[in-house]
Each structure stands twice: as structure tokens, then as C-alpha cells.
Design a protein around this motif. Structure first.
Motif, short mmCIF file in Angstrom:
data_model
loop_
_atom_site.label_atom_id
_atom_site.label_comp_id
_atom_site.label_asym_id
_atom_site.label_seq_id
_atom_site.Cartn_x
_atom_site.Cartn_y
_atom_site.Cartn_z
N LEU A 26 0.83 -1.20 0.00
CA LEU A 26 0.00 0.00 0.00
C LEU A 26 0.87 1.26 0.00
CD1 LEU A 26 -2.73 -1.20 2.50
CD2 LEU A 26 -2.98 -0.89 0.03
N ALA A 27 0.37 2.29 -0.64
CA ALA A 27 1.13 3.53 -0.77
C ALA A 27 1.43 4.16 0.57
CB ALA A 27 0.37 4.51 -1.66
N ASP A 28 0.54 4.01 1.54
CA ASP A 28 0.71 4.59 2.86
C ASP A 28 1.26 3.60 3.87
OD1 ASP A 28 -0.05 7.07 2.06
OD2 ASP A 28 -1.98 7.10 3.10
N ALA A 29 1.92 2.56 3.40
CA ALA A 29 2.47 1.54 4.30
C ALA A 29 3.44 2.17 5.29
CB ALA A 29 3.18 0.45 3.50
N GLU A 30 3.34 1.76 6.53
CA GLU A 30 4.29 2.24 7.54
C GLU A 30 5.68 1.65 7.29
OE1 GLU A 30 4.84 2.40 12.43
OE2 GLU A 30 3.07 1.44 11.54
N HIS A 31 5.68 0.44 6.72
CA HIS A 31 6.95 -0.24 6.44
C HIS A 31 6.97 -0.61 4.95
CE1 HIS A 31 7.31 -0.47 10.79
NE2 HIS A 31 6.14 -1.08 10.84
N PRO A 32 7.19 0.36 4.08
CA PRO A 32 7.08 0.12 2.63
C PRO A 32 8.06 -0.91 2.10
CG PRO A 32 8.03 2.28 3.09
CD PRO A 32 7.50 1.77 4.38
N GLU A 33 9.30 -0.91 2.58
CA GLU A 33 10.28 -1.87 2.08
C GLU A 33 9.90 -3.29 2.45
OE1 GLU A 33 15.06 -2.90 2.53
OE2 GLU A 33 14.31 -0.91 3.09
N GLU A 34 9.51 -3.49 3.71
CA GLU A 34 9.11 -4.82 4.17
C GLU A 34 7.82 -5.28 3.49
OE1 GLU A 34 11.75 -3.07 7.27
OE2 GLU A 34 10.01 -2.36 6.14
N ALA A 35 6.91 -4.33 3.22
CA ALA A 35 5.66 -4.67 2.53
C ALA A 35 5.95 -5.16 1.12
CB ALA A 35 4.73 -3.46 2.49
N ALA A 36 6.86 -4.46 0.43
CA ALA A 36 7.23 -4.88 -0.93
C ALA A 36 7.92 -6.24 -0.91
CB ALA A 36 8.15 -3.83 -1.56
N ASP A 37 8.74 -6.46 0.11
CA ASP A 37 9.43 -7.76 0.24
C ASP A 37 8.42 -8.90 0.42
OD1 ASP A 37 11.89 -6.57 -0.02
OD2 ASP A 37 12.36 -6.58 2.12
N PHE A 38 7.39 -8.65 1.24
CA PHE A 38 6.39 -9.69 1.49
C PHE A 38 5.62 -10.01 0.21
CE2 PHE A 38 1.96 -10.81 2.69
CZ PHE A 38 2.23 -12.05 3.23
N VAL A 39 5.21 -8.99 -0.52
CA VAL A 39 4.47 -9.21 -1.76
C VAL A 39 5.35 -9.98 -2.75
CG1 VAL A 39 3.45 -8.09 -3.78
CG2 VAL A 39 2.95 -7.23 -1.48
N GLU A 40 6.62 -9.64 -2.81
CA GLU A 40 7.54 -10.37 -3.70
C GLU A 40 7.68 -11.82 -3.26
OE1 GLU A 40 12.15 -10.07 -5.41
OE2 GLU A 40 11.42 -8.64 -3.91
N TRP A 41 7.75 -12.05 -1.94
CA TRP A 41 7.88 -13.41 -1.43
C TRP A 41 6.67 -14.27 -1.77
CZ3 TRP A 41 5.09 -16.23 2.28
CH2 TRP A 41 5.68 -17.42 2.69
N LEU A 42 5.51 -13.67 -1.85
CA LEU A 42 4.29 -14.43 -2.17
C LEU A 42 4.36 -15.06 -3.56
CD1 LEU A 42 1.50 -12.11 -0.70
CD2 LEU A 42 2.20 -14.36 0.15
N SER A 43 5.26 -14.58 -4.40
CA SER A 43 5.43 -15.17 -5.73
C SER A 43 6.61 -16.13 -5.78
CB SER A 43 5.63 -14.06 -6.78
OG SER A 43 4.45 -13.29 -6.92
N SER A 44 7.25 -16.37 -4.65
CA SER A 44 8.40 -17.27 -4.61
C SER A 44 7.95 -18.72 -4.74
CB SER A 44 9.17 -17.10 -3.30
OG SER A 44 8.40 -17.57 -2.20
N ASP A 45 8.88 -19.60 -5.06
CA ASP A 45 8.57 -21.02 -5.17
C ASP A 45 8.05 -21.57 -3.84
OD1 ASP A 45 9.36 -21.01 -7.80
OD2 ASP A 45 11.35 -21.81 -7.41
N GLU A 46 8.63 -21.11 -2.74
CA GLU A 46 8.21 -21.60 -1.43
C GLU A 46 6.76 -21.23 -1.13
OE1 GLU A 46 9.93 -21.68 3.12
OE2 GLU A 46 10.25 -19.88 1.92
N ALA A 47 6.43 -19.96 -1.37
CA ALA A 47 5.06 -19.51 -1.11
C ALA A 47 4.07 -20.22 -2.03
CB ALA A 47 4.96 -18.00 -1.29
N ARG A 48 4.46 -20.41 -3.29
CA ARG A 48 3.56 -21.08 -4.22
C ARG A 48 3.33 -22.54 -3.82
NH1 ARG A 48 5.11 -18.73 -10.27
NH2 ARG A 48 4.38 -16.60 -9.85
N ALA A 49 4.36 -23.16 -3.24
CA ALA A 49 4.20 -24.54 -2.77
C ALA A 49 3.22 -24.58 -1.60
CB ALA A 49 5.56 -25.10 -2.36
N LEU A 50 3.32 -23.61 -0.69
CA LEU A 50 2.40 -23.56 0.44
C LEU A 50 0.96 -23.32 -0.04
CD1 LEU A 50 4.57 -21.36 2.84
CD2 LEU A 50 3.97 -23.76 3.20
#
Length: 258
Positions: free
Chosen positions: A225-249
């Protein structure tokens, strides 16, 4: 335009700046390794409850100092919260149309992380003898659907309309988990939920599959979100959701690959 943040929040921040010269000025506490502890608030569609809850510890192990805090609800409720300025870092909805409604409030283009389909669920003994979509038109059947503004409710009605089935629900729920709950408690003879919800319920329900050519595909977009309190960590989480590990889960929980 986003609502202005309350004056009290500005005052508190000013006091912290004036009196907190001895700290690092961060918004979180320090973890054992000296880094900042971050609580990442993620608003997520109710159908993601089980799989996202299971990822909390896995994500924390791989991202020291980051704790995931989830808030689950119907996608339309989550978007309303974002529009009203509720503090959150990332958003994951159960359809692209709902996410598109807050395009100006996201930090980047949403990414589809998974897909889903619908299924019919009944109580374990299937007292009404439901074995196809056509049976949902029975006026004596106690049918429960998600409300029309909920993605699962919209998908369900689309399936019924496409098959020319005139089915009137006895109850309309605020999210797909509430539909599942009604069936599990025996308060309904049948309901339309995501395949993943039916899977998570196990033996508490019986599942009637909907043929692929009669079904729909639900897409799950995620965005920081544009108003995220932790923008870097938010972007990292969204990126992780497309990882092989997340897709396996997600795959283990019954979701389809994006």
C-alpha cells in the motif's frame, strides 16, 4: 483523497522526536540482533485465513525481525478499510476487480499470487442429496451464498447465471468463511465456497465438485500500500508471495498457480 491523519498522531510523533534523541528514531523496537522489530500488517481475503496463518512462522524465520499480523475479511470490507485510511502495509484480495478499486492507493502494480475455483459444500451426510449445480434450484433447499458484493458471492452468482439456474439463497453472508460456517453447523443444506475452503473443512463437510467448464477462476492479487508504515518490508512480502516456497504452500492448501 485519503483522510487526513488525526492531529494526535502528529503530536505524538513530534514529542517522540523532541524527547527521543537517545534512540534510533525507528518506529519499531530492536530485536535481539540489534535490528528493528517490524510488525507488518496485511489485510487478506478470508479464504486465505488458513494458508496465511501457517506462513507466519515460516516467514519470520526467513525474515528476522519481521512479524506478520493478518486481518482477514471479505475483500470488499478490506478495500473499505483501506479507503478509510486504516493502518496497513499490504493488501491481498480474492479478485482483481476489488483490487482495481483502490489502484490509486497501492504502491505498485498488484501481482496475482494464486488462483482458485468454486465448489458446492453440504453437511457431511448431505441430507438434501445435492449432487450437481441443478439441485441448487430446489426451492426447499436451504442455500447459503456470500453476498453479491463479496467476490465469492459474485463468482457463485456468475456460475448459476451462466448455467441458467434460478437459485435463491436463504442467507447471504459477509465473507466465504461465514458461508462455510453455516454449512458446517448444519444451518444450511448447501453453499458455494472456494475449493480451498472445502479442503480446509475436511470431514466437517461433503464436497460436490463443479465441472471445470461450468466453473470460474478467481484471481488473488497482492500489493503493497502507498501509505504503508513499512514500505520496504511490505514490498518484500508481496515479492515473497510469488516465490517457489510460497507457491508450494498455496498449492498444498488447494490454490492453483497464477
Amino acid at each position: 483523497m485519503r483522510p487526513a491523519r488525526p492531529l494526535i498522531a502528529l503530536t505524538a510523533a513530534t514529542v517522540a522526536l523532541l524527547t527521543g534523541c537517545g534512540d534510533d528514531g525507528g518506529s519499531g523496537t530492536d530485536d535481539a540482533s540489534g535490528g528493528e522489530e517490524v510488525t507488518l500488517t496485511v489485510l487478506a481475503a478470508a479464504s486465505l485465513t488458513d494458508v496465511f496463518t501457517a506462513t507466519r512462522e515460516i516467514y519470520a524465520e526467513e525474515h528476522p525481525g519481521v512479524t506478520l499480523e493478518f486481518s482477514f475479511a471479505g475483500s470488499q470490507e478490506l478495500v473499505a478499510q483501506v479507503e478509510q485510511g486504516a493502518p496497513a502495509d499490504a493488501l491481498v484480495t480474492a479478485d482483481t476487480a476489488t483490487m482495481d478499486g483502490v489502484a490509486d492507493l497501492t504502491a505498485a502494480e498488484p501481482v496475482v499470487i494464486a488462483r482458485n475455483a468454486l465448489a458446492i459444500v453440504t453437511p457431511p451426510d448431505n441430507p438434501a442429496g445435492v449432487d450437481s449445480l441443478d439441485d441448487l434450484a430446489d426451492p426447499e433447499l436451504r442455500l447459503v451464498l456470500a453476498a453479491p458484493e463479496v467476490p465469492a458471492g459474485r463468482y457463485g452468482r456468475q456460475i448459476l447465471a451462466d448455467q441458467g439456474i434460478d437459485a435463491t439463497p436463504d442467507s447471504e453472508e459477509a465473507n466465504v468463511r461465514a458461508v462455510l460456517g453455516k454449512v458446517r453447523l448444519g444451518e444450511a443444506d448447501a453453499g458455494l465456497v472456494y475449493v480451498t475452503d472445502a479442503t480446509s473443512a475436511g470431514d466437517d463437510v461433503a464436497t460436490v465438485a463443479i465441472p471445470e467448464d461450468q466453473n470460474v477462476t478467481a484471481e488473488y492479487p497482492a500489493a503493497a500500500l502507498a501509505d504503508a508504515e513499512h514500505p520496504e518490508e511490505a514490498a518484500d512480502f508481496v515479492e515473497w508471495l510469488s516465490s517457489d516456497e510460497a507457491r508450494a504452500l498455496l498449492g498444498d492448501a488447494g490454490f492453483q498457480a497464477p
